[in-house]
Enzyme design. Sequence first.
Site, PDB file in Angstrom:
ATOM      1  N   ASP A  36      51.846 -22.859  46.107  1.00  0.00           N
ATOM      2  CA  ASP A  36      52.909 -22.662  45.130  1.00  0.00           C
ATOM      3  C   ASP A  36      53.489 -21.282  45.396  1.00  0.00           C
ATOM      4  OD1 ASP A  36      51.137 -20.851  43.711  1.00  0.00           O
ATOM      5  OD2 ASP A  36      50.116 -22.651  43.014  1.00  0.00           O
ATOM      6  N   LYS A  58      54.404 -25.163  41.404  1.00  0.00           N
ATOM      7  CA  LYS A  58      54.085 -25.075  39.985  1.00  0.00           C
ATOM      8  C   LYS A  58      54.664 -23.786  39.429  1.00  0.00           C
ATOM      9  CE  LYS A  58      49.914 -25.218  39.112  1.00  0.00           C
ATOM     10  NZ  LYS A  58      48.568 -25.396  38.606  1.00  0.00           N
ATOM     11  N   MET A 173      49.278 -14.133  32.811  1.00  0.00           N
ATOM     12  CA  MET A 173      50.220 -15.138  32.299  1.00  0.00           C
ATOM     13  C   MET A 173      50.694 -14.767  30.899  1.00  0.00           C
ATOM     14  SD  MET A 173      48.287 -18.573  33.594  1.00  0.00           S
ATOM     15  CE  MET A 173      46.651 -18.069  33.114  1.00  0.00           C
TER      16      MET A 173
HETATM   17  N1  SAH Z   1      44.058 -16.901  40.252  1.00  0.00           N
HETATM   18  C1  SAH Z   1      45.018 -15.819  40.051  1.00  0.00           C
HETATM   19  C2  SAH Z   1      45.640 -15.884  38.672  1.00  0.00           C
HETATM   20  C3  SAH Z   1      46.430 -17.152  38.410  1.00  0.00           C
HETATM   21  S1  SAH Z   1      47.216 -17.165  36.878  1.00  0.00           S
HETATM   22  C4  SAH Z   1      44.334 -14.480  40.349  1.00  0.00           C
HETATM   23  O1  SAH Z   1      43.109 -14.407  40.510  1.00  0.00           O
HETATM   24  O2  SAH Z   1      45.043 -13.485  40.483  1.00  0.00           O
HETATM   25  C5  SAH Z   1      48.806 -16.519  37.259  1.00  0.00           C
HETATM   26  C6  SAH Z   1      48.942 -15.120  36.731  1.00  0.00           C
HETATM   27  O3  SAH Z   1      48.354 -14.196  37.628  1.00  0.00           O
HETATM   28  C7  SAH Z   1      50.355 -14.612  36.598  1.00  0.00           C
HETATM   29  O4  SAH Z   1      50.980 -15.113  35.439  1.00  0.00           O
HETATM   30  C8  SAH Z   1      50.126 -13.132  36.507  1.00  0.00           C
HETATM   31  O5  SAH Z   1      49.655 -12.757  35.234  1.00  0.00           O
HETATM   32  C9  SAH Z   1      48.980 -12.948  37.489  1.00  0.00           C
HETATM   33  N2  SAH Z   1      49.425 -12.475  38.820  1.00  0.00           N
HETATM   34  C10 SAH Z   1      49.116 -13.018  40.006  1.00  0.00           C
HETATM   35  N3  SAH Z   1      49.612 -12.278  41.024  1.00  0.00           N
HETATM   36  C11 SAH Z   1      50.252 -11.228  40.454  1.00  0.00           C
HETATM   37  C12 SAH Z   1      50.959 -10.099  40.955  1.00  0.00           C
HETATM   38  N4  SAH Z   1      51.096  -9.886  42.267  1.00  0.00           N
HETATM   39  N5  SAH Z   1      51.473  -9.214  40.078  1.00  0.00           N
HETATM   40  C13 SAH Z   1      51.324  -9.388  38.748  1.00  0.00           C
HETATM   41  N6  SAH Z   1      50.675 -10.441  38.216  1.00  0.00           N
HETATM   42  C14 SAH Z   1      50.132 -11.345  39.039  1.00  0.00           C
END
Ligand code: SAH
Length: 247
Positions: A36, A58, A173
């Site tokens: 995604d 997604k 999120m």
């Molecule tokens: N599995 C992922 C999280 C998935 S939920 C992890 O471990 O990072 C998706 C959320 O991750 C987004 O809404 C945001 O809050 C966060 N996120 C992921 N990458 C990001 C980034 N580069 N900068 C800021 N927030 C990020």
Amino acid sequence: MAKGKVYLVGSGPGDPELLTIKAKRLIESAEVILYDQLPGDEILHMLPSSAERIDVGKYAGNHKLSQWQINELLVKRAKEGKVVVRLKGGDPYLFGRGGEEAQVLVSEGIEVEVVPGITSAIAVPAYAGIPVTHRDYASMVTFITGHEDPTKGETGLDWELLARFEGTLVILMGVSMLERNVKELVKHGKSIDTPVAVIERGTRPDQRVTVGTLADIVGLCKQRKVKAPAITVIGDVVKLHHELIRN
Ligand code: SAH
């Protein structure tokens, strides 16, 4: 026929140099890659054209494929004997529905291997000069999904407990629900002077950090039109941002 296998691969928060060596090797040799937008452009540009690349897209509120359809596609390709990489932003097992995908694959008798990634929950604050724990400020940290649906009425989060929690709160999120989340914390007694940072597109070239307190962060984020993906950090560790910021 070759036996298929699915790798649930974490891509880290976006800086391609934060990919693990294993993730890079698997991406380069995969026959099928489901992804995604969360890994970000720099990493998505690395996906080899030799692989079948499927954007399951997604995106908040705009699901191109439902979770059920993604599961079905993973099962189908694996049963065709393909080596499949399911690429996920950050770490696959933190708010990434990776656990659910693994369960489906195992129940279908498909070999599955998880490849942990650097989670945005820790790395994004770090790139913004914020250690999520620090001996002087916080010896606990909790990771929260800020995206509980308000139309469900009661949220699944125990705001009373979170308001009392003395460690760092890291909300993923949480952009669309920021105002509600801040209100809940303040209503349940968290000091309005508590420092807050919201970090958009962390570790990427266009990372942006907005710093305030529970009193003014909602207004600041509206003013600056803060958008997902972003991490919200709440707690005294945010005070270190000005001292430790790298750029
Ligand atoms: N599995 C992922 C999280 C998935 S939920 C992890 O471990 O990072 C998706 C959320 O991750 C987004 O809404 C945001 O809050 C966060 N996120 C992921 N990458 C990001 C980034 N580069 N900068 C800021 N927030 C990020």
